[in-house]
Enzyme design. Structure first.
Site, PDB file in Angstrom:
ATOM      1  N   LYS A 140     -27.310   3.108  -1.947  1.00 52.65           N
ATOM      2  CA  LYS A 140     -27.726   3.579  -0.624  1.00 52.65           C
ATOM      3  C   LYS A 140     -28.284   2.422   0.207  1.00 52.65           C
ATOM      4  O   LYS A 140     -28.027   2.321   1.414  1.00 52.65           O
ATOM      5  CB  LYS A 140     -28.767   4.681  -0.765  1.00 52.65           C
ATOM      6  CG  LYS A 140     -29.321   5.168   0.582  1.00 52.65           C
ATOM      7  CD  LYS A 140     -30.283   6.326   0.423  1.00 52.65           C
ATOM      8  CE  LYS A 140     -30.826   6.767   1.790  1.00 52.65           C
ATOM      9  NZ  LYS A 140     -31.688   7.959   1.691  1.00 52.65           N
ATOM     10  N   HIS A 275      15.819  13.930 -12.507  1.00 49.04           N
ATOM     11  CA  HIS A 275      15.142  14.449 -11.314  1.00 49.04           C
ATOM     12  C   HIS A 275      14.330  15.704 -11.626  1.00 49.04           C
ATOM     13  O   HIS A 275      14.378  16.692 -10.904  1.00 49.04           O
ATOM     14  CB  HIS A 275      16.141  14.720 -10.184  1.00 49.04           C
ATOM     15  CG  HIS A 275      16.911  13.498  -9.783  1.00 49.04           C
ATOM     16  ND1 HIS A 275      16.303  12.314  -9.442  1.00 49.04           N
ATOM     17  CD2 HIS A 275      18.237  13.279  -9.676  1.00 49.04           C
ATOM     18  CE1 HIS A 275      17.230  11.418  -9.136  1.00 49.04           C
ATOM     19  NE2 HIS A 275      18.409  11.971  -9.283  1.00 49.04           N
TER      20      HIS A 275
END
Length: 517
Positions: A140, A275
């Site tokens: 922070k 595929h």
């Protein structure tokens, strides 16, 4: 004088890091095992309790949670009031925080999540509190404090300190890394402790395994991630690559599809994926037999495909595989002479996954724009089957229907599967119309060459969708299909049932569908 706080569970590189900080003039404060490690290596440091004036308590559960620590981290150096408060209270600033956390992930891999919700105390004690608080506080206040939570970043910190190149970009990058680290850690914990299926908020712990060359297409960037806590994973992404080029995004998708499909079967089986759809699948007397039967279904589409086996690949099948260009082979293991044959193909990817794919309750995620769909993974097969025609399937037909249904589950909707024995002879996948899928499956069947006794093995059909019209039954009857398996559930089921009875086709309802989009 600048101060660094070092408090790490993973002590990799911490001695070297501390020595470098000392040489740069840093005071070091530390705690518990880290302080002991530094002192054993003749590195002077202050204990946390010496700074706070308060001893560690509750078996170490509370040691860094103190204003004299967090005040020194969180004070903004550009606000005079903050600095005056520190001076008044006798608190020194802390400029570097090096912290990593209790090994919750490693512990959770060893202790499976209990079904009875009786969470092990070992799990609870490996939930870090103070470490997470230190990381978040430092991140922070990143403009004033360097936060490092990975030993891999120690050298980056030292290099930049020595070269006086510590800037906002570096500080911000380290802060972002820190918050990702605690978010991942908290996601592991929340998922382990949660027994709610679809909670109002969800955190997904993802760990990067590899950067990929590109995504589905070269203009798309891509990477591979795994879920945390997966010990002894049976998934395709955890397979060890033994040979060949780097795996691609599309390779991973097809490997996943092939590995899940081939483990629908207990006998030697082979699945060939192209595929994300099977272009051939079969059970056989051995892996060579299974492979040749699977290949026969659609040898054209198999070119450049993915092969999966549920049993050890031997030399006999390896010699057959070597005749065809394939992208990947995945199997539980390989005989050495089989590897010798396959490795003559420079680019083929060979993967070993010794852990059999095990179906278990799990959650499946699919990204959408600005959101995500979440569902139970489809690991079931069917409910009670019910013959709804006058004629029951024969024993041979029923075995083929069960085989066909397993394949159908893994084919994109609309799916039509034609099978003889335990061998696909035609696959129609992913079409907008069931009839289009049927016609494709028939076309594939007629183009292929099968060494199969058609009198012994009748032709059967599986569909993932119910039949609102009798068109599929009509088309199937023209090809001498003798039995059909489908979910059932259309308000016009009677039309298909009546035509099946007229054509002497046995039909089974599963009462469970497997749409796959």
């Amino acid at each position: 004088m600048a101060t660094a706080l070092l408090s790490v569970c993973d002590k990799t590189g911490i001695v070297e890091f501390a020595k470098e900080l000392k040489s740069l003039g840093y005071d070091i404060i530390s705690s518990g095992g880290t302080a002991k490690k530094l002192k054993e290596n003749s590195i002077e440091c202050k204990e946390i309790s010496d700074v706070t004036g308060f001893p560690e308590m509750l078996d170490g559960r509370v040691k860094t949670l103190n204003p004299k620590i967090h005040g020194g981290i969180l004070a903004r150096r550009d606000i005079p009031k903050h600095m005056e408060e520190l001076k008044k209270l006798g608190i020194n600033t802390i400029d570097i925080v090096a912290v990593n956390l209790y090994p919750f992930e490693e512990t959770a891999k060893k202790i499976a999540k209990p079904a009875d919700k009786n969470i092990s105390q070992d799990i609870i004690e490996n939930i870090d509190i103070g470490g997470v608080t230190l990381i978040r506080a430092a991140a922070k206040n990143y403009k004033d404090v360097l936060i490092v939570c990975s030993p891999a970043d120690y050298s980056v910190i030292i290099d930049n300190l020595k070269n006086k190149t510590v800037n906002n970009d570096l500080r911000l990058k380290l802060a972002g890394t820190a918050f990702r680290h605690t978010a991942y850690y908290d996601a592991l914990i929340s998922n382990y402790l949660s027994y709610e299926d679809f909670p109002s908020q969800q955190a997904i712990p993802l760990k990067k395994l590899a950067s990929l060359r590109y995504g589905e297409n070269p203009h798309q960037r891509a990477a591979l991630y795994s879920f945390g806590n997966e010990e002894n994973s049976c998934a395709a992404i955890s397979a060890k690559q033994l040979h060949g080029k780097e795996l691609s995004y599309n390779n991973y998708l097809d490997l996943e599809a092939s590995w899940r499909l081939v483990h629908e079967f207990d006998n030697p089986a082979c699945a060939i994926i192209k595929h994300n759809n099977p272009c051939g699948c079969a059970e056989g007397t051995d892996v060579k037999d299974a492979y040749l039967k699977a290949l026969a279904c659609d040898p054209v589409s198999a070119f450049g495909g993915i092969l999966a086996f549920n049993m050890v690949v031997d030399k006999a099948v390896a010699e057959e595989i070597a005749k065809l260009f394939v992208e990947c082979v995945i199997a539980p293991d390989y005989c050495q002479d089989a590897l010798d044959v396959l490795m003559t193909k420079k680019n083929i990817r060979i993967l070993r996954q010794p852990n059999k794919y095990v179906k278990k309750p799990s959650t499946e995620y699919r990204m959408m724009a600005d959101g995500m769909l979440v569902q139970d993974r489809d690991e079931q097969l069917l409910n009670e089957t019910k013959t709804i025609t006058k004629r029951e399937p024969t024993k041979e037909e029923r075995e083929s229907l069960e085989f066909a249904w397993k394949i159908c589950k893994h084919v994109k909707s609309n799916a039509i599967i034609l099978v003889r024995g335990k061998q696909t002879v035609g696959v129609g996948a992913g079409q907008m119309s069931r009839i289009d899928s049927l016609n494709i499956a028939i076309k594939k069947m007629k183009e292929a060459k099968f060494e199969i006794d058609e009198n012994k093995y009748p032709l059967v059909l599986a569909s993932d969708a119910f039949f609102p019209f009798p068109d599929v039954v009509e088309g199937a009857a023209k090809e001498n299909v003798t039995a059909i398996i489908q979910p059932g559930g259309s308000i016009r089921d009677n039309l298909s049932i009546d035509l099946a009875n007229e054509k002497n086709i046995a039909m089974i309802f599963t009462s469970m569908r497997h749409f796959k989009h």
